[in-house]
Design a protein around this motif. Structure first.
Motif, mmCIF file in Angstrom:
data_model
loop_
_atom_site.group_PDB
_atom_site.id
_atom_site.type_symbol
_atom_site.label_atom_id
_atom_site.label_comp_id
_atom_site.label_asym_id
_atom_site.label_seq_id
_atom_site.Cartn_x
_atom_site.Cartn_y
_atom_site.Cartn_z
ATOM 1 N N ASN A 108 35.255 16.936 -13.537
ATOM 2 C CA ASN A 108 35.615 16.964 -14.951
ATOM 3 C C ASN A 108 36.983 17.621 -15.083
ATOM 4 O OD1 ASN A 108 33.203 15.795 -15.748
ATOM 5 N ND2 ASN A 108 32.189 17.753 -16.102
ATOM 6 N N VAL A 109 37.832 17.030 -15.911
ATOM 7 C CA VAL A 109 39.192 17.549 -16.091
ATOM 8 C C VAL A 109 39.502 17.640 -17.575
ATOM 9 C CG1 VAL A 109 40.048 16.625 -13.897
ATOM 10 C CG2 VAL A 109 40.223 15.239 -15.986
ATOM 11 N N GLY A 110 40.407 18.548 -17.915
ATOM 12 C CA GLY A 110 40.979 18.613 -19.247
ATOM 13 C C GLY A 110 42.307 17.883 -19.240
ATOM 14 N N ARG A 111 42.518 16.990 -20.212
ATOM 15 C CA ARG A 111 43.708 16.152 -20.172
ATOM 16 C C ARG A 111 45.001 16.941 -20.355
ATOM 17 N NH1 ARG A 111 43.735 10.680 -20.935
ATOM 18 N NH2 ARG A 111 45.976 10.977 -20.656
ATOM 19 N N LEU A 112 44.985 18.011 -21.127
ATOM 20 C CA LEU A 112 46.216 18.773 -21.317
ATOM 21 C C LEU A 112 46.712 19.326 -19.981
ATOM 22 C CD1 LEU A 112 48.365 19.922 -23.195
ATOM 23 C CD2 LEU A 112 46.869 21.881 -23.608
ATOM 24 N N LYS A 113 45.821 19.985 -19.242
ATOM 25 C CA LYS A 113 46.199 20.537 -17.935
ATOM 26 C C LYS A 113 46.531 19.425 -16.946
ATOM 27 C CE LYS A 113 43.323 24.711 -18.328
ATOM 28 N NZ LYS A 113 42.155 25.415 -17.758
ATOM 29 N N LEU A 114 45.728 18.357 -16.960
ATOM 30 C CA LEU A 114 45.927 17.271 -15.994
ATOM 31 C C LEU A 114 47.251 16.562 -16.236
ATOM 32 C CD1 LEU A 114 44.524 15.590 -13.683
ATOM 33 C CD2 LEU A 114 43.877 13.990 -15.495
#
Length: 395
Positions: free
Chosen positions: A93-99
């Motif tokens: 699972n990833v957060g789009r802002l950080k990714l």
């Protein structure tokens, strides 16, 4: 200021294109409308880590949690089926802002210049080059990559692709709730701080929808997507659907004591390339701008990176349009999206969607009770969709 290549949009497709072109030695400008890459996105996703590796250095990829299990839920009438699938590796699972920031930083390290808070208003021919018109002035380049997302205003203004109609799009909404890490571990039964889960939810009421839940380090995200044509016809909002889903799942109790950190909405394309052009002259489109989302697997990032990488190579080597579009069709991630379109068109039909969700529920509940005699299978419908799924039928 002049550049070899200008990339519009610093999402997965745009950063992949800018990174690829910059690595090849081109002078690349990467333009982003938001204050930083990822700031405009519906936050978060479950991703396959292997689709980053052909383009990005994944040694520092900012994942939220490693997915150890995926729950599939089928909700219809008063019935519910929940299937738990264990996951060994490769999902996170990833957060789009950080990714998105991480991907853009890799493009910058390769030599691309990132400029944010810049809205591109149009692209025009300027003799043998292109003029990119922005709200901060005009810039020129030899080649352009448009990775501007589903609301591809520049691409539409240039008459490269048409707008979506309601039958070709899904409206998704998402809410993100903050909760401390220890509480998340306790409530979801995680044994380690990096352990995570994702849910995929298919339901029929109050309208057909596909839902999702992602667990981050210190937050839980839940959302739904509903075909826009159904929302319009039934005169219902997607947030109404999301509230019903949360109630059905007992979500509010699951995140009791949390605070709402974010709510957002996004249009998801269900149509696009190759029915749309992906190129005009030396302008190359990639990602959501040409509808490259796989709704069967809830995956838009994989096709975006694959098409963005190809767009970067095409702009670097100045491909003709027929070559670029042929290379797109050869790519595995893009081909999956293209091949699934006939089946997707059938499955988002309200009657078909309800049939399959209800059939899964009825079949498994009947099996539990030891009596399958009441389950009525529509063999003709199922055979048609099976043949569409494996590519024997095209429409």
């Amino acid at each position: 200021m002049d550049f070899d290549i200008i990339v519009v949009g610093a999402g997965p497709a745009g950063s992949a294109a800018a990174l690829t072109a910059a690595k090849g030695g081109a002078k690349v400008l990467l333009l982003e409308r938001g204050p930083e890459p990822g700031s405009k996105n519906v936050s978060g996703a479950m991703v396959r880590l292997d689709y980053f590796t052909p383009t990005f250095d994944v040694s520092s990829i900012p994942i939220e949690r490693k997915v150890k299990s995926v729950d599939l839920m089928f909700l219809s009438d008063n019935n519910r089926v929940r299937i738990n699938i264990n996951v060994d590796a490769n999902l996170a699972n990833v957060g789009r802002l950080k990714l998105d920031k991480w991907m853009a930083q890799q493009a910058e390290k390769a030599g691309a210049l990132l400029i944010t808070k810049t809205t591109v208003l149009g692209v025009e021919r300027d003799y043998d080059r292109y003029k990119v018109i922005t709200d901060r002035g005009d810039i020129r380049a030899d080649r352009i990559v448009l990775a501007e997302g589903v609301n591809a205003l520049v691409s539409m203004k240039a008459n490269i692709r048409p707008d979506l109609n309601p039958d070709q799009a899904v409206q998704a909404v998402k809410e993100v709730y903050s909760l401390n890490k220890d509480e998340i571990n306790k409530r979801f039964g995680f044994k380690a701080d990096d352990e995570g889960t994702s849910w995929r939810i298919l339901g029929t009421d109050p309208v057909p929808y596909a839902g999702f839940l992602y667990v981050y380090k210190d937050a839980v995200a839940i959302g739904v997507g509903v075909p826009m044509s159904i929302l319009i016809r039934r005169k219902i909002t997607p947030y109404t659907v999301l509230d019903e889903v949360k109630e059905r799942l007992g979500f509010n109790e699951l995140v009791k004591g949390s605070s709402l950190r974010e709510y957002s909405a996004k249009v998801i394309p269900e149509y696009g390339f190759p029915s749309w052009r992906a190129c005009s002259g030396k302008i190359y489109l990639a990602g959501d701008a040409i509808g490259l989302v796989d709704p069967l697997t809830f995956d838009g990032i994989g096709p975006a990176i694959a098409s963005g990488t190809l767009a970067g190579k095409a702009s670097l080597e100045s491909y003709e349009c027929n070559r670029y579009e042929a290379e797109l069709l050869k790519d595995r991630e893009v081909r999956k999206v293209v091949n699934s379109r006939p089946l997707v068109k059938e499955l988002i039909n309200e009657d078909n969607f309800k049939y399959y969700v209800r059939t899964v529920n009825e079949l498994l509940h009947s099996w539990v009770y030891g009596d399958l005699s009441k389950v009525k299978l529509d063999v003709g419908r199922m055979l048609k969709h099976l043949l569409l799924g494996i590519g024997v039928l095209k429409s």
